[in-house]
Design a protein around this motif. Structure first.
Motif, PDB file in Angstrom:
ATOM      1  N   THR A  17       0.845  -1.204   0.000  1.00 32.26           N
ATOM      2  CA  THR A  17       0.000   0.000   0.000  1.00 32.26           C
ATOM      3  C   THR A  17       0.875   1.247   0.000  1.00 32.26           C
ATOM      4  OG1 THR A  17      -1.733  -1.185   1.195  1.00 32.26           O
ATOM      5  CG2 THR A  17      -1.836   1.218   1.229  1.00 32.26           C
ATOM      6  N   TRP A  18       1.900   1.247   0.859  1.00 30.44           N
ATOM      7  CA  TRP A  18       2.814   2.395   0.933  1.00 30.44           C
ATOM      8  C   TRP A  18       3.507   2.608  -0.415  1.00 30.44           C
ATOM      9  CZ3 TRP A  18       8.144   2.983   0.460  1.00 30.44           C
ATOM     10  CH2 TRP A  18       8.632   4.217   0.859  1.00 30.44           C
ATOM     11  N   ILE A  19       3.964   1.514  -1.037  1.00 30.47           N
ATOM     12  CA  ILE A  19       4.637   1.609  -2.351  1.00 30.47           C
ATOM     13  C   ILE A  19       3.671   2.159  -3.396  1.00 30.47           C
ATOM     14  CG2 ILE A  19       5.601   0.244  -4.253  1.00 30.47           C
ATOM     15  CD1 ILE A  19       6.956  -1.510  -2.102  1.00 30.47           C
ATOM     16  N   ALA A  20       2.423   1.710  -3.371  1.00 30.27           N
ATOM     17  CA  ALA A  20       1.417   2.205  -4.319  1.00 30.27           C
ATOM     18  C   ALA A  20       1.196   3.701  -4.114  1.00 30.27           C
ATOM     19  CB  ALA A  20       0.111   1.439  -4.174  1.00 30.27           C
ATOM     20  N   GLU A  21       1.101   4.118  -2.836  1.00 27.98           N
ATOM     21  CA  GLU A  21       0.935   5.541  -2.541  1.00 27.98           C
ATOM     22  C   GLU A  21       2.144   6.340  -3.035  1.00 27.98           C
ATOM     23  OE1 GLU A  21       0.383   5.535   1.679  1.00 27.98           O
ATOM     24  OE2 GLU A  21      -1.750   4.988   1.540  1.00 27.98           O
ATOM     25  N   GLN A  22       3.339   5.796  -2.777  1.00 30.50           N
ATOM     26  CA  GLN A  22       4.561   6.481  -3.227  1.00 30.50           C
ATOM     27  C   GLN A  22       4.610   6.570  -4.756  1.00 30.50           C
ATOM     28  OE1 GLN A  22       6.695   8.091  -1.140  1.00 30.50           O
ATOM     29  NE2 GLN A  22       5.081   7.497   0.294  1.00 30.50           N
ATOM     30  N   ASN A  23       4.174   5.495  -5.427  1.00 35.99           N
ATOM     31  CA  ASN A  23       4.134   5.507  -6.895  1.00 35.99           C
ATOM     32  C   ASN A  23       3.190   6.595  -7.399  1.00 35.99           C
ATOM     33  OD1 ASN A  23       6.029   3.526  -7.400  1.00 35.99           O
ATOM     34  ND2 ASN A  23       4.528   1.871  -7.506  1.00 35.99           N
ATOM     35  N   GLU A  24       2.046   6.728  -6.740  1.00 38.67           N
ATOM     36  CA  GLU A  24       1.091   7.772  -7.130  1.00 38.67           C
ATOM     37  C   GLU A  24       1.688   9.157  -6.928  1.00 38.67           C
ATOM     38  OE1 GLU A  24      -1.867   7.786  -8.751  1.00 38.67           O
ATOM     39  OE2 GLU A  24      -1.325   5.695  -9.072  1.00 38.67           O
ATOM     40  N   LEU A  25       2.379   9.337  -5.786  1.00 39.26           N
ATOM     41  CA  LEU A  25       3.027  10.626  -5.533  1.00 39.26           C
ATOM     42  C   LEU A  25       4.098  10.925  -6.592  1.00 39.26           C
ATOM     43  CD1 LEU A  25       3.438  10.549  -1.645  1.00 39.26           C
ATOM     44  CD2 LEU A  25       1.893  12.005  -2.988  1.00 39.26           C
ATOM     45  N   VAL A  26       4.872   9.899  -6.923  1.00 34.60           N
ATOM     46  CA  VAL A  26       5.917  10.063  -7.939  1.00 34.60           C
ATOM     47  C   VAL A  26       5.281  10.418  -9.290  1.00 34.60           C
ATOM     48  CG1 VAL A  26       7.662   8.821  -9.296  1.00 34.60           C
ATOM     49  CG2 VAL A  26       7.648   8.637  -6.807  1.00 34.60           C
ATOM     50  N   LYS A  27       4.203   9.704  -9.649  1.00 35.92           N
ATOM     51  CA  LYS A  27       3.510   9.998 -10.910  1.00 35.92           C
ATOM     52  C   LYS A  27       2.972  11.422 -10.914  1.00 35.92           C
ATOM     53  CE  LYS A  27       2.039   5.271 -11.950  1.00 35.92           C
ATOM     54  NZ  LYS A  27       0.894   4.350 -12.027  1.00 35.92           N
ATOM     55  N   LYS A  28       2.401  11.836  -9.770  1.00 41.19           N
ATOM     56  CA  LYS A  28       1.848  13.182  -9.660  1.00 41.19           C
ATOM     57  C   LYS A  28       2.956  14.223  -9.820  1.00 41.19           C
ATOM     58  CE  LYS A  28      -1.190  15.801  -6.591  1.00 41.19           C
ATOM     59  NZ  LYS A  28      -1.899  15.775  -5.301  1.00 41.19           N
ATOM     60  N   HIS A  69       5.794  13.757 -11.292  1.00 45.37           N
ATOM     61  CA  HIS A  69       6.285  13.636 -12.670  1.00 45.37           C
ATOM     62  C   HIS A  69       5.379  14.413 -13.633  1.00 45.37           C
ATOM     63  CE1 HIS A  69       8.358  11.857 -16.060  1.00 45.37           C
ATOM     64  NE2 HIS A  69       7.214  11.467 -16.565  1.00 45.37           N
ATOM     65  N   ARG A  70       4.069  14.241 -13.470  1.00 44.87           N
ATOM     66  CA  ARG A  70       3.126  14.980 -14.324  1.00 44.87           C
ATOM     67  C   ARG A  70       3.277  16.484 -14.111  1.00 44.87           C
ATOM     68  NH1 ARG A  70      -0.354  10.530 -13.002  1.00 44.87           N
ATOM     69  NH2 ARG A  70      -1.177  11.710 -11.243  1.00 44.87           N
ATOM     70  N   ALA A  71       3.453  16.888 -12.841  1.00 47.09           N
ATOM     71  CA  ALA A  71       3.625  18.317 -12.535  1.00 47.09           C
ATOM     72  C   ALA A  71       4.915  18.838 -13.165  1.00 47.09           C
ATOM     73  CB  ALA A  71       3.636  18.536 -11.025  1.00 47.09           C
ATOM     74  N   ARG A  72       5.996  18.060 -13.088  1.00 49.81           N
ATOM     75  CA  ARG A  72       7.271  18.464 -13.685  1.00 49.81           C
ATOM     76  C   ARG A  72       7.150  18.574 -15.202  1.00 49.81           C
ATOM     77  NH1 ARG A  72      10.641  14.185 -13.372  1.00 49.81           N
ATOM     78  NH2 ARG A  72      10.932  14.047 -15.588  1.00 49.81           N
ATOM     79  N   ILE A  73       6.477  17.612 -15.808  1.00 46.08           N
ATOM     80  CA  ILE A  73       6.278  17.640 -17.261  1.00 46.08           C
ATOM     81  C   ILE A  73       5.447  18.862 -17.648  1.00 46.08           C
ATOM     82  CG2 ILE A  73       5.108  16.486 -19.184  1.00 46.08           C
ATOM     83  CD1 ILE A  73       6.109  13.836 -18.015  1.00 46.08           C
ATOM     84  N   ALA A  74       4.396  19.147 -16.879  1.00 44.98           N
ATOM     85  CA  ALA A  74       3.562  20.318 -17.163  1.00 44.98           C
ATOM     86  C   ALA A  74       4.385  21.591 -17.022  1.00 44.98           C
ATOM     87  CB  ALA A  74       2.354  20.347 -16.224  1.00 44.98           C
ATOM     88  N   LYS A  75       5.221  21.653 -15.996  1.00 43.61           N
ATOM     89  CA  LYS A  75       6.072  22.830 -15.773  1.00 43.61           C
ATOM     90  C   LYS A  75       7.075  22.983 -16.922  1.00 43.61           C
ATOM     91  CE  LYS A  75       8.070  25.767 -12.701  1.00 43.61           C
ATOM     92  NZ  LYS A  75       7.441  26.899 -12.150  1.00 43.61           N
TER      93      LYS A  75
END
Length: 138
Positions: free
Chosen positions: A38-49, A51-57
């Protein structure tokens, strides 16, 4: 025999407790693994978020750089056009000065010709007056 049976029962009981302990340990390990998953899944979501924010920036920065480059090109073009206009204005000013100079020269020539004509006319009158006086005197 009773001792043996008790020993066997004791061993069976010990094995049962060991199995029970092992089952409990495995259940705890299973829960820990689920929590980790569960923690890894949450961390993956945070990383994806992130990453998307960095790409948008990065996309936004790229768009800003493109707008800046376009504006710089427009300004460069305007500077070139301004220089061309300044050169044209300088050429027009030179042409105006040449026209003024020619005009002044023409006026001066016309004035000189007029003065010469007046001097010639005055000279002819004087010559005409001298000729009349000479005839009168003679």
């Amino acid at each position: 025999m009773v001792k043996m049976q008790k020993k066997l029962e004791s061993e069976a009981e010990a094995r049962g407790r060991a199995r029970q302990d092992e089952l409990e340990r495995l259940q705890v390990e299973k829960m820990r693994l689920k929590e980790t998953e569960t923690w890894i899944a949450e961390q993956n979501e945070l990383v994806k978020k992130r990453h998307r924010a960095r790409i948008a920036k990065e996309k936004q920065l790229k768009e800003e750089e493109d707008r800046y480059a376009t504006r710089q090109a427009e300004l460069k073009s305007l500077v070139g056009e301004k220089k061309r206009l300044e050169e044209t204005e300088a050429w027009i000013a030179e042409q105006n000065e040449l026209v003024k100079k020619r005009h002044r020269s023409r006026i001066a020539r016309e004035k000189q010709l007029k003065e010469e004509e007046e001097a010639d006319a005055a000279g002819q009158l004087e010559d005409g007056d001298k000729g009349t006086r000479l005839e009168e005197e003679a």
